[in-house]
Design an enzyme around this catalytic site. Structure first.
Site, PDB file in Angstrom:
ATOM      1  N   ARG A 147      -5.066   6.994   9.033  1.00 56.00           N
ATOM      2  CA  ARG A 147      -4.454   6.384   8.422  1.00 56.00           C
ATOM      3  C   ARG A 147      -2.457   6.458   9.302  1.00 56.00           C
ATOM      4  O   ARG A 147      -2.605   8.413   9.184  1.00 56.00           O
ATOM      5  CB  ARG A 147      -4.012   5.873   7.187  1.00 56.00           C
ATOM      6  CG  ARG A 147      -2.757   4.887   6.995  1.00 56.00           C
ATOM      7  CD  ARG A 147      -2.339   5.471   5.132  1.00 56.00           C
ATOM      8  NE  ARG A 147      -1.737   6.053   4.925  1.00 56.00           N
ATOM      9  CZ  ARG A 147      -0.532   6.486   3.949  1.00 56.00           C
ATOM     10  NH1 ARG A 147      -1.044   5.257   3.070  1.00 56.00           N
ATOM     11  NH2 ARG A 147       0.469   7.012   3.506  1.00 56.00           N
ATOM     12  N   TYR A 159       8.533   5.746   4.281  1.00 52.70           N
ATOM     13  CA  TYR A 159       7.393   5.822   3.327  1.00 52.70           C
ATOM     14  C   TYR A 159       6.344   6.610   3.341  1.00 52.70           C
ATOM     15  O   TYR A 159       6.592   6.900   5.039  1.00 52.70           O
ATOM     16  CB  TYR A 159       6.592   4.142   3.083  1.00 52.70           C
ATOM     17  CG  TYR A 159       5.298   5.016   2.489  1.00 52.70           C
ATOM     18  CD1 TYR A 159       4.920   5.480   1.264  1.00 52.70           C
ATOM     19  CD2 TYR A 159       4.565   4.566   3.307  1.00 52.70           C
ATOM     20  CE1 TYR A 159       3.779   5.891   0.098  1.00 52.70           C
ATOM     21  CE2 TYR A 159       2.970   4.727   2.947  1.00 52.70           C
ATOM     22  CZ  TYR A 159       2.552   5.118   1.456  1.00 52.70           C
ATOM     23  OH  TYR A 159       1.319   5.545   0.972  1.00 52.70           O
ATOM     24  N   ASP A 210      -0.068   1.925   6.939  1.00 51.68           N
ATOM     25  CA  ASP A 210       0.424   1.223   5.344  1.00 51.68           C
ATOM     26  C   ASP A 210       1.492   0.711   5.531  1.00 51.68           C
ATOM     27  O   ASP A 210       3.126   1.528   5.924  1.00 51.68           O
ATOM     28  CB  ASP A 210       0.047   2.197   3.972  1.00 51.68           C
ATOM     29  CG  ASP A 210       0.125   1.672   2.565  1.00 51.68           C
ATOM     30  OD1 ASP A 210       0.750   0.491   2.730  1.00 51.68           O
ATOM     31  OD2 ASP A 210       0.041   2.557   1.663  1.00 51.68           O
ATOM     32  N   HIS A 212       2.964  -0.671   2.721  1.00 51.11           N
ATOM     33  CA  HIS A 212       3.783  -0.465   1.296  1.00 51.11           C
ATOM     34  C   HIS A 212       4.542  -1.242   0.956  1.00 51.11           C
ATOM     35  O   HIS A 212       5.817  -1.435   0.296  1.00 51.11           O
ATOM     36  CB  HIS A 212       4.326   0.736   1.455  1.00 51.11           C
ATOM     37  CG  HIS A 212       4.341   1.859  -0.099  1.00 51.11           C
ATOM     38  ND1 HIS A 212       4.750   1.913  -0.774  1.00 51.11           N
ATOM     39  CD2 HIS A 212       2.936   2.262   0.241  1.00 51.11           C
ATOM     40  CE1 HIS A 212       4.441   2.320  -1.825  1.00 51.11           C
ATOM     41  NE2 HIS A 212       3.223   2.960  -1.560  1.00 51.11           N
ATOM     42  N   GLU A 236      -1.741  -2.149   5.735  1.00 50.66           N
ATOM     43  CA  GLU A 236      -2.352  -2.503   4.453  1.00 50.66           C
ATOM     44  C   GLU A 236      -1.084  -2.643   4.135  1.00 50.66           C
ATOM     45  O   GLU A 236       0.411  -2.798   4.529  1.00 50.66           O
ATOM     46  CB  GLU A 236      -2.367  -1.041   3.963  1.00 50.66           C
ATOM     47  CG  GLU A 236      -2.358  -0.917   2.791  1.00 50.66           C
ATOM     48  CD  GLU A 236      -2.805   0.676   2.427  1.00 50.66           C
ATOM     49  OE1 GLU A 236      -2.733   1.418   2.561  1.00 50.66           O
ATOM     50  OE2 GLU A 236      -2.500   1.058   0.994  1.00 50.66           O
ATOM     51  N   GLU A 262      -3.846  -1.819  -3.883  1.00 53.70           N
ATOM     52  CA  GLU A 262      -4.457  -0.875  -4.465  1.00 53.70           C
ATOM     53  C   GLU A 262      -3.274  -0.824  -6.095  1.00 53.70           C
ATOM     54  O   GLU A 262      -3.792  -0.427  -6.958  1.00 53.70           O
ATOM     55  CB  GLU A 262      -3.504   0.533  -4.132  1.00 53.70           C
ATOM     56  CG  GLU A 262      -1.572   0.306  -3.480  1.00 53.70           C
ATOM     57  CD  GLU A 262      -1.379   1.090  -2.442  1.00 53.70           C
ATOM     58  OE1 GLU A 262      -2.712   1.946  -1.686  1.00 53.70           O
ATOM     59  OE2 GLU A 262      -0.098   1.918  -2.791  1.00 53.70           O
ATOM     60  N   ARG A 283      -8.566  -3.857  -2.024  1.00 54.05           N
ATOM     61  CA  ARG A 283      -8.211  -2.015  -2.072  1.00 54.05           C
ATOM     62  C   ARG A 283      -7.956  -1.544  -3.586  1.00 54.05           C
ATOM     63  O   ARG A 283      -7.628  -0.386  -4.100  1.00 54.05           O
ATOM     64  CB  ARG A 283      -6.581  -1.703  -1.395  1.00 54.05           C
ATOM     65  CG  ARG A 283      -7.635  -1.482  -0.116  1.00 54.05           C
ATOM     66  CD  ARG A 283      -6.442  -1.217   0.523  1.00 54.05           C
ATOM     67  NE  ARG A 283      -4.848  -0.295   0.181  1.00 54.05           N
ATOM     68  CZ  ARG A 283      -5.311   1.669   0.272  1.00 54.05           C
ATOM     69  NH1 ARG A 283      -6.849   1.780   0.271  1.00 54.05           N
ATOM     70  NH2 ARG A 283      -4.259   2.526  -0.298  1.00 54.05           N
ATOM     71  N   GLU A 339     -10.680   5.663   1.470  1.00 60.15           N
ATOM     72  CA  GLU A 339      -9.467   6.340   1.343  1.00 60.15           C
ATOM     73  C   GLU A 339      -8.886   7.701   0.780  1.00 60.15           C
ATOM     74  O   GLU A 339     -10.127   8.232  -0.479  1.00 60.15           O
ATOM     75  CB  GLU A 339      -8.164   5.543   1.028  1.00 60.15           C
ATOM     76  CG  GLU A 339      -7.091   6.915   0.431  1.00 60.15           C
ATOM     77  CD  GLU A 339      -5.616   6.209   0.115  1.00 60.15           C
ATOM     78  OE1 GLU A 339      -5.467   5.363  -0.284  1.00 60.15           O
ATOM     79  OE2 GLU A 339      -4.438   6.905   0.788  1.00 60.15           O
ATOM     80  N   TRP A 402       9.535  -0.355  -2.789  1.00 61.61           N
ATOM     81  CA  TRP A 402       9.136   0.930  -2.184  1.00 61.61           C
ATOM     82  C   TRP A 402       8.140   1.086  -2.278  1.00 61.61           C
ATOM     83  O   TRP A 402       6.625   0.758  -2.059  1.00 61.61           O
ATOM     84  CB  TRP A 402       9.877   1.700  -3.459  1.00 61.61           C
ATOM     85  CG  TRP A 402       9.023   3.365  -2.840  1.00 61.61           C
ATOM     86  CD1 TRP A 402       9.883   3.843  -1.828  1.00 61.61           C
ATOM     87  CD2 TRP A 402       7.386   3.952  -3.313  1.00 61.61           C
ATOM     88  NE1 TRP A 402       9.119   5.331  -2.216  1.00 61.61           N
ATOM     89  CE2 TRP A 402       7.538   5.598  -2.819  1.00 61.61           C
ATOM     90  CE3 TRP A 402       7.103   3.602  -4.186  1.00 61.61           C
ATOM     91  CZ2 TRP A 402       7.013   6.021  -2.109  1.00 61.61           C
ATOM     92  CZ3 TRP A 402       5.548   4.613  -3.759  1.00 61.61           C
ATOM     93  CH2 TRP A 402       5.914   6.041  -3.357  1.00 61.61           C
TER      94      TRP A 402
END
Ligand code: GCO
Ligand code: MG
Length: 402
Positions: A147, A159, A210, A212, A236, A262, A283, A339, A402
């Protein structure tokens, strides 16, 4: 096999972890990770004050019944605190059952569907060059999937930018760090980063990224489209997923594979995403989505729709969660990738484990149950150390995801 004791261990060997330990009358014990980054004590209290008293005297073998009892019995369903608590109980019970049968957990879950579990590592950098160097380090370590995240000019504390180590820890002491966000420079930068990574490493290594949760659906669609030539393994959390239908926009515009979940807690959080085949990887983790039992149900739904698993494995999930994830990954048919962010040595010493990494993949090991334990004496030397995840603001001061 009655449960006679339960306790919650909160420790901070490098970062905070909440661990549930259940003991049976036969002297067996099982553990579960209940860590909710930045809100740890809420889950600790939920377990000690409301759940452990209900577990004493119950048969540890009744895993599904206990899950339903805690989920339906609370009346107030779902949410990260409740589901992390239920997840910890579920993992601890699976651990006990594995030990009672003297078998590694994956053997109770249908056995191995593969020889090992493909994992991805995190290459982070302060610049494109740094990220390339970090990725090269992972290639040298044998990783086959990486990643890549990088600082972006015009974005304060982007991030995923590490601090020069293999560990990435965004939670900090004191009040939450305020990060800055600007979509335009990010959208221009990321395709260039991946163009460079493909130039350096070719197509023999899987690359992931990602977002995020920071883009709107149409921005995410643009990013996915602009990344198509670099054939990512996945993109992601391109947009916040409370609104699952928003992923239709992304899907209509790009063939870049999408990974989400996630922060999800139950199958209902991803039902539409899976049933409409709007994502490619789910995830959800054994910690925040109700444990191994619930994750298997999500995987079964996902299997019908060609969605594969890609469980969250950041360092704010303890080695107990990592072990649970690996048994799940090894056994479930529609596994995609896992991950794997390395824990600090202090963390690894507090949680001795049987799982191991080799050639870009992992295996949970052959120890009975989860194959991980907590050294309580050592854990006591690392008391709880409050920390918060950062918050994000756009350049005009507006709070952003975030
Ligand atoms: C990831 C994640 C994490 C989260 C963290 C928050 O893909 O690994 O996005 O690193 O930021 O789990 O506590
Ligand atoms: Mg993520």
């Amino acid at each position: 096999m009655r449960i006679v004791e339960g306790k919650v261990i909160v420790c901070s060997p490098g970062r905070n972890f909440v661990t549930l330990k259940l003991v049976t009358e036969d002297g067996l014990h099982g553990i579960g990770d209940a860590t909710l980054n930045g809100r740890e004590l809420a889950v600790a209290s939920y377990l000690s004050d409301h759940v452990i008293p209900l577990l004493i005297g119950r048969d540890a073998r009744r895993i599904e019944d206990t899950w339903q009892y805690l989920y339906k019995g609370a009346y107030w369903r779902r949410g990260p605190v409740t589901m992390a608590a239920i997840g910890a109980v579920d993992s601890a019970l699976w651990d006990i059952c594995g030990k009672a049968r003297n078998a590694p957990l994956y053997q109770l879950l249908g056995g191995a569907s593969r020889d090992s579990v493909l994992v991805y590592g995190h290459a982070n950098g302060e610049s494109e060059d740094d990220t390339v160097k970090a990725a090269a380090k992972y290639v040298d370590m044998g990783y086959r999937a990486i990643r890549a995240q990088s600082a972006v000019a015009g974005v304060t504390h982007a991030y995923g930018v590490g601090r020069g180590t293999l560990y990435y820890e965004p939670a900090e002491k004191g009040r939450p760090l305020e990060c800055g966000w600007s979509t335009e420079p990010y959208l221009d930068f990321v395709p260039k980063l991946f163009e460079r990574l493909r130039k350096e490493f070719g197509f023999g290594v899987h690359l992931l990224h990602d977002v995020h949760h920071r883009l709107t659906p149409i921005e995410a669609a643009r990013l996915g489209k602009s990344l198509e030539p670099y054939r990512l393994f996945w993109l992601e959390d391109p947009t916040p997923a409370e609104n699952q239908a928003a992923f239709r926009t992304i899907r209509h515009h790009t063939v870049t594979p999408i990974a989400v979940g996630e922060v999800f807690n139950t199958i209902y959080d991803c039902q539409l995403l899976i049933e409409e085949e709007l994502i490619d990887y789910i995830r959800t983790t054994v910690v925040h989505a109700g444990g191994i039992s619930h994750l298997r149900k999500i995987a079964a739904l996902a299997e019908l729709h060609h969605v594969r698993t890609g469980a969250h494995g950041a360092t704010d999930l303890s080695p107990v969660a990592m072990a649970g994830a690996l048994h799940f990954d090894l056994s479930v048919h529609n596994f995609g990738i896992q991950e794997y962010m390395r824990h600090t040595d202090e963390t690894d010493r507090v949680f001795p484990h049987a799982y191991a990494f080799a050639d870009g993949a992992m295996h949970p090991g052959e120890a009975p149950g989860l194959g991980v334990d907590i050294d309580e004496e050592l854990a006591a030397k690392y008391p709880y150390d409050p920390a918060y995840l950062p918050v994000n603001r756009k350049t005009d001061g507006t709070v952003h995801s975030w």
